[in-house]
Scaffold this motif. Structure first.
Motif, short mmCIF file in Angstrom:
data_model
loop_
_atom_site.label_atom_id
_atom_site.label_comp_id
_atom_site.label_asym_id
_atom_site.label_seq_id
_atom_site.Cartn_x
_atom_site.Cartn_y
_atom_site.Cartn_z
N TRP A 158 0.86 -1.18 0.00
CA TRP A 158 0.00 0.00 0.00
C TRP A 158 0.90 1.23 0.00
CZ3 TRP A 158 -5.47 0.35 0.47
CH2 TRP A 158 -6.11 -0.89 0.45
N PHE A 159 0.33 2.36 -0.36
CA PHE A 159 1.13 3.58 -0.41
C PHE A 159 0.33 4.79 0.00
CE2 PHE A 159 -1.14 4.01 -4.29
CZ PHE A 159 -1.13 5.36 -4.62
N VAL A 160 1.07 5.83 0.37
CA VAL A 160 0.53 7.16 0.61
C VAL A 160 1.42 8.11 -0.18
CG1 VAL A 160 0.15 8.99 2.32
CG2 VAL A 160 -0.33 6.60 2.91
N LEU A 161 0.82 9.07 -0.87
CA LEU A 161 1.57 10.04 -1.68
C LEU A 161 1.09 11.44 -1.36
CD1 LEU A 161 3.41 10.89 -4.08
CD2 LEU A 161 1.45 10.43 -5.57
N LEU A 162 2.03 12.33 -1.12
CA LEU A 162 1.76 13.76 -0.90
C LEU A 162 2.72 14.58 -1.75
CD1 LEU A 162 1.69 13.88 2.98
CD2 LEU A 162 -0.22 14.45 1.51
N VAL A 163 2.20 15.59 -2.40
CA VAL A 163 3.04 16.56 -3.11
C VAL A 163 2.52 17.95 -2.77
CG1 VAL A 163 3.83 17.41 -5.36
CG2 VAL A 163 3.59 14.94 -4.99
N ASP A 164 3.42 18.82 -2.42
CA ASP A 164 3.07 20.21 -2.10
C ASP A 164 2.30 20.82 -3.28
OD1 ASP A 164 3.10 23.00 -1.61
OD2 ASP A 164 5.03 22.86 -0.57
N SER A 165 1.12 21.37 -3.01
CA SER A 165 0.29 21.94 -4.08
C SER A 165 1.00 23.07 -4.82
CB SER A 165 -1.06 22.41 -3.53
OG SER A 165 -0.88 23.36 -2.51
N ALA A 166 2.00 23.68 -4.19
CA ALA A 166 2.76 24.74 -4.87
C ALA A 166 3.56 24.22 -6.05
CB ALA A 166 3.70 25.44 -3.87
N VAL A 167 3.80 22.89 -6.10
CA VAL A 167 4.55 22.32 -7.21
C VAL A 167 3.74 21.28 -7.98
CG1 VAL A 167 6.81 22.83 -6.20
CG2 VAL A 167 5.75 20.61 -5.74
#
Length: 154
Positions: free
Chosen positions: A73-82
Motif C-alpha cells: 500500500w502507499f501514501v503520496l503527498l506533493v506540495d500543491s505549490a509544485v
C-alpha cells in the motif's frame, strides 16, 4: 529537486512530512500533534519512504510504501505549490519500479476542505492518468472520511 529514499525518517523529516500532510489533505485527516503522526508512522509495516527534497533541504513531496493485508500500500503527498510539474508521477514511477502492485485510498469528490479552507481537489484523474484502476465498489470503511480504493498492477 532531489529524491531521497530511506527506511527511517529523521525527526525533522517527520515534522516536515506531517506539516505537508496537514497542508494538503482534508481536515478530517490532520495530525494536530507530532506524536500522533509519529505513532501512525510506527504502525506501518516494512515502510520505505521516498522524499522529494529541495536543494535547500525542505520536503516538497513524500511517498511511503508499506505492507498491509499481505499487499503493498502507499501514501503520496506533493506540495500543491509544485503540482502539475510531474513530481507525483516521478514518485509513483519509482515505487512502480520496485513493486508489482500498489494499493491506496483516494477521496473521489471535492466535498472536503483543507485546514487553510481551500477545497480538497480529488486526485482521481491523476491516478487514472498514472495507470491506476479506480475501484468505486471498494469504499473505505470510515465514518469520518469518504474514500475509495485504487489499485495498480504491473
Amino acid at each position: 529537486m532531489n529524491l531521497l529514499q530511506t527506511t527511517t525518517l529523521t525527526l525533522a523529516q517527520q515534522e516536515q512530512v506531517r506539516q505537508l500532510w496537514n497542508q494538503e489533505y482534508p481536515c478530517q485527516l490532520s495530525f494536530a500533534e507530532s506524536n500522533d503522526f509519529e505513532d501512525w508512522l510506527a504502525k506501518l509495516t516494512n515502510a520505505r519512504h521516498l522524499l522529494l527534497v529541495r536543494e535547500t533541504g525542505g520536503v516538497r513531496g513524500w511517498l511511503t510504501v508499506f505492507q498491509r493485508e499481505k499487499a503493498p500500500w502507499f501514501v503520496l503527498l506533493v506540495d500543491s505549490a509544485v503540482h502539475g510539474r510531474g513530481h507525483g508521477t516521478i514518485l509513483l514511477d519509482r515505487a512502480k519500479a520496485q513493486e508489482t502492485e500498489l494499493n491506496g485510498w483516494v477521496v473521489p469528490h471535492e466535498d472536503y476542505r483543507k485546514p487553510n479552507g481551500d477545497v480538497y481537489r480529488s486526485p482521481v484523474a491523476f491516478y487514472e492518468k498514472n495507470g491506476f484502476a479506480i475501484l468505486h465498489d471498494q469504499p473505505l470503511g470510515s465514518a469520518h472520511l469518504s474514500a475509495i480504493r485504487i489499485h495498480w498492477v504491473r
